[in-house]
Design a protein around this motif. Sequence first.
Motif, PDB file in Angstrom:
ATOM      1  N   ASP A 215      24.777 -65.798 -10.643  1.00  0.00           N
ATOM      2  CA  ASP A 215      24.773 -66.649  -9.455  1.00  0.00           C
ATOM      3  C   ASP A 215      25.677 -67.850  -9.706  1.00  0.00           C
ATOM      4  O   ASP A 215      26.280 -67.983 -10.782  1.00  0.00           O
ATOM      5  CB  ASP A 215      23.352 -67.052  -9.060  1.00  0.00           C
ATOM      6  CG  ASP A 215      22.644 -67.905 -10.104  1.00  0.00           C
ATOM      7  OD1 ASP A 215      23.325 -68.443 -11.006  1.00  0.00           O
ATOM      8  OD2 ASP A 215      21.411 -68.046 -10.021  1.00  0.00           O
ATOM      9  N   SER A 216      25.776 -68.755  -8.736  1.00  0.00           N
ATOM     10  CA  SER A 216      26.728 -69.859  -8.841  1.00  0.00           C
ATOM     11  C   SER A 216      26.368 -70.851  -9.944  1.00  0.00           C
ATOM     12  O   SER A 216      27.215 -71.649 -10.353  1.00  0.00           O
ATOM     13  CB  SER A 216      26.834 -70.584  -7.499  1.00  0.00           C
ATOM     14  OG  SER A 216      25.560 -70.987  -7.046  1.00  0.00           O
ATOM     15  N   SER A 217      25.135 -70.783 -10.446  1.00  0.00           N
ATOM     16  CA  SER A 217      24.741 -71.643 -11.560  1.00  0.00           C
ATOM     17  C   SER A 217      24.961 -70.970 -12.908  1.00  0.00           C
ATOM     18  O   SER A 217      24.722 -71.590 -13.961  1.00  0.00           O
ATOM     19  CB  SER A 217      23.266 -72.053 -11.432  1.00  0.00           C
ATOM     20  OG  SER A 217      22.417 -70.919 -11.603  1.00  0.00           O
ATOM     21  N   LEU A 249      30.677 -63.985  -3.976  1.00  0.00           N
ATOM     22  CA  LEU A 249      31.276 -65.295  -3.724  1.00  0.00           C
ATOM     23  C   LEU A 249      32.628 -65.454  -4.404  1.00  0.00           C
ATOM     24  O   LEU A 249      33.521 -66.128  -3.901  1.00  0.00           O
ATOM     25  CB  LEU A 249      30.347 -66.414  -4.228  1.00  0.00           C
ATOM     26  CG  LEU A 249      28.929 -66.455  -3.680  1.00  0.00           C
ATOM     27  CD1 LEU A 249      28.165 -67.599  -4.327  1.00  0.00           C
ATOM     28  CD2 LEU A 249      28.923 -66.584  -2.170  1.00  0.00           C
ATOM     29  N   GLY A 261      25.876 -64.856  -4.366  1.00  0.00           N
ATOM     30  CA  GLY A 261      24.975 -65.878  -3.852  1.00  0.00           C
ATOM     31  C   GLY A 261      24.626 -65.599  -2.407  1.00  0.00           C
ATOM     32  O   GLY A 261      25.156 -64.674  -1.784  1.00  0.00           O
ATOM     33  N   ARG A 264      24.824 -68.748   2.783  1.00  0.00           N
ATOM     34  CA  ARG A 264      25.113 -70.171   2.990  1.00  0.00           C
ATOM     35  C   ARG A 264      26.116 -70.702   1.969  1.00  0.00           C
ATOM     36  O   ARG A 264      26.743 -71.741   2.183  1.00  0.00           O
ATOM     37  CB  ARG A 264      23.821 -70.983   2.929  1.00  0.00           C
ATOM     38  CG  ARG A 264      23.095 -70.935   1.595  1.00  0.00           C
ATOM     39  CD  ARG A 264      21.829 -71.790   1.617  1.00  0.00           C
ATOM     40  NE  ARG A 264      21.062 -71.640   0.387  1.00  0.00           N
ATOM     41  CZ  ARG A 264      20.160 -70.695   0.185  1.00  0.00           C
ATOM     42  NH1 ARG A 264      19.918 -69.800   1.150  1.00  0.00           N
ATOM     43  NH2 ARG A 264      19.495 -70.618  -0.954  1.00  0.00           N
ATOM     44  N   GLU A 265      26.266 -69.993   0.835  1.00  0.00           N
ATOM     45  CA  GLU A 265      27.245 -70.402  -0.167  1.00  0.00           C
ATOM     46  C   GLU A 265      28.603 -69.749   0.047  1.00  0.00           C
ATOM     47  O   GLU A 265      29.562 -70.054  -0.661  1.00  0.00           O
ATOM     48  CB  GLU A 265      26.737 -70.062  -1.570  1.00  0.00           C
ATOM     49  CG  GLU A 265      25.502 -70.824  -1.986  1.00  0.00           C
ATOM     50  CD  GLU A 265      25.103 -70.529  -3.423  1.00  0.00           C
ATOM     51  OE1 GLU A 265      25.998 -70.206  -4.241  1.00  0.00           O
ATOM     52  OE2 GLU A 265      23.902 -70.599  -3.732  1.00  0.00           O
ATOM     53  N   GLN A 267      31.295 -69.991   1.855  1.00  0.00           N
ATOM     54  CA  GLN A 267      32.177 -70.783   2.685  1.00  0.00           C
ATOM     55  C   GLN A 267      33.108 -71.584   1.785  1.00  0.00           C
ATOM     56  O   GLN A 267      32.810 -71.812   0.612  1.00  0.00           O
ATOM     57  CB  GLN A 267      31.384 -71.717   3.606  1.00  0.00           C
ATOM     58  CG  GLN A 267      30.381 -72.599   2.891  1.00  0.00           C
ATOM     59  CD  GLN A 267      29.566 -73.418   3.875  1.00  0.00           C
ATOM     60  OE1 GLN A 267      29.971 -73.615   5.023  1.00  0.00           O
ATOM     61  NE2 GLN A 267      28.427 -73.925   3.438  1.00  0.00           N
ATOM     62  N   ARG A 348      35.531 -72.508  -3.213  1.00  0.00           N
ATOM     63  CA  ARG A 348      34.256 -72.458  -2.502  1.00  0.00           C
ATOM     64  C   ARG A 348      33.708 -73.862  -2.303  1.00  0.00           C
ATOM     65  O   ARG A 348      33.854 -74.727  -3.151  1.00  0.00           O
ATOM     66  CB  ARG A 348      33.239 -71.608  -3.268  1.00  0.00           C
ATOM     67  CG  ARG A 348      33.507 -70.122  -3.185  1.00  0.00           C
ATOM     68  CD  ARG A 348      32.380 -69.326  -3.822  1.00  0.00           C
ATOM     69  NE  ARG A 348      32.290 -69.563  -5.255  1.00  0.00           N
ATOM     70  CZ  ARG A 348      31.272 -70.161  -5.853  1.00  0.00           C
ATOM     71  NH1 ARG A 348      30.264 -70.639  -5.144  1.00  0.00           N
ATOM     72  NH2 ARG A 348      31.252 -70.320  -7.165  1.00  0.00           N
ATOM     73  N   ARG A 349      33.068 -74.072  -1.185  1.00  0.00           N
ATOM     74  CA  ARG A 349      32.471 -75.365  -0.854  1.00  0.00           C
ATOM     75  C   ARG A 349      31.110 -75.461  -1.519  1.00  0.00           C
ATOM     76  O   ARG A 349      30.277 -74.569  -1.400  1.00  0.00           O
ATOM     77  CB  ARG A 349      32.338 -75.490   0.661  1.00  0.00           C
ATOM     78  CG  ARG A 349      31.767 -76.801   1.171  1.00  0.00           C
ATOM     79  CD  ARG A 349      31.921 -76.831   2.688  1.00  0.00           C
ATOM     80  NE  ARG A 349      31.366 -78.064   3.232  1.00  0.00           N
ATOM     81  CZ  ARG A 349      30.290 -78.109   4.004  1.00  0.00           C
ATOM     82  NH1 ARG A 349      29.633 -76.998   4.277  1.00  0.00           N
ATOM     83  NH2 ARG A 349      29.855 -79.251   4.491  1.00  0.00           N
ATOM     84  N   LYS A 350      30.876 -76.527  -2.255  1.00  0.00           N
ATOM     85  CA  LYS A 350      29.581 -76.737  -2.888  1.00  0.00           C
ATOM     86  C   LYS A 350      28.518 -76.988  -1.830  1.00  0.00           C
ATOM     87  O   LYS A 350      28.754 -77.622  -0.810  1.00  0.00           O
ATOM     88  CB  LYS A 350      29.632 -77.922  -3.842  1.00  0.00           C
ATOM     89  CG  LYS A 350      30.724 -77.810  -4.909  1.00  0.00           C
ATOM     90  CD  LYS A 350      30.537 -76.596  -5.789  1.00  0.00           C
ATOM     91  CE  LYS A 350      31.587 -76.577  -6.894  1.00  0.00           C
ATOM     92  NZ  LYS A 350      31.491 -75.355  -7.713  1.00  0.00           N
ATOM     93  N   SER A 351      27.321 -76.498  -2.105  1.00  0.00           N
ATOM     94  CA  SER A 351      26.222 -76.686  -1.168  1.00  0.00           C
ATOM     95  C   SER A 351      25.991 -78.156  -0.890  1.00  0.00           C
ATOM     96  O   SER A 351      25.845 -78.965  -1.814  1.00  0.00           O
ATOM     97  CB  SER A 351      24.950 -76.049  -1.720  1.00  0.00           C
ATOM     98  OG  SER A 351      23.873 -76.224  -0.819  1.00  0.00           O
TER      99      SER A 351
END
Length: 356
Positions: A215-217, A249, A261, A264-265, A267, A348-351
């Motif tokens: 995942d993004s983390s 992503l 992810g 919502r992630e 973008q 990618r745009r951070k949440s």
Amino acid sequence: MSVGVAVSGGADSLLALCLLQEQGYEPEAVHASFAGAADGEARLQEELAGICARRGIPLHCIQMEEEFDRRVIRPFVQAYARGLTPNPCSWCNQRIKFDALVREVRSLGLDMIATGHYARVEQDCPDPPGLYRGTDSGKDQSYFLALVDKRALAASLFPLSAWTKARVREELSRRGLRPVSGEESQEICFIPHNDYREFLAAQDTHLPGPGEVVDSSGRVLGRHQGVHGYTLGQRRGLGIAHSEPLYVLDKDAEANRLIVGPRRELQADSCRVRLDNALVGVSSWPEQVLVQTNYRQGADPARILLEDGWLDVRFDRPRLPATPGQIAAFYSRDGRVLGGGEIMSGARRKSGQGLQ
């Protein structure tokens, strides 16, 4: 004026050939074979010869499979091996149809080249020639022509620029003609059954093997079967049980990792593009341009910064990430193609992060 008309056997190129003859040009049909002795090629050439003979048009059949393999297919496979998602149709226009084929047309003593593309070239405009979108928004192919240089465009004709696909079929039928090459395809012409994974597996090229899905983390969620087999935004086929649907992503080819992810992630605020072809000097581009990063997606407003041949593209609002390896085409508001280049990275745009 003598014109070499690139004919594939499809409806578009056949009508382009007829229109130019009816408009008083001296067209000669030029058929480039990319398939060698593949099934159906001999029959296609025979039927094209019959059509041209009935209309009194010379036909030239040119074998280009070796150059097509070297300049389109091999780079396509190598790009996937690097974790990219290439755009071979844009390469084919730049390297084959409006380069290698143009040379062949000139060797025949012909003045211009014409194709059945749905796009428009204007010579009477500031900083000519100007490449513009075609009238039929559903078939506009200017995106795929964004890498073609100005010298080739200056010697090109697009007779279908103001036509719609429906009218093309009607007019071809009215002339007693039908496409020779069967139904048109929206997929890659050299991929059997549109299965690019099977095609890549059959090539003599090292492709990345299985690796981690994170995942993004950075938390490991599972395993993938090779990053080349996935595309940004993909949802199906990940094989990961999760509390909510997961999407691709990003791809980290260096670490052989697939990053996934929730939607919502999925973008992005920006992307980075190598400027391969400037049809209008960048200093003359408007402050806000329209950027198209995929043939199936519309163009989005953005602002750009040119630095050492690279374009930093900042979108006005978050959108789906641009896919590295694809082509970005830059447009003005009136539909003129300003330039194009390969997408090198999509940010990618951070949440929770707003646009600056």
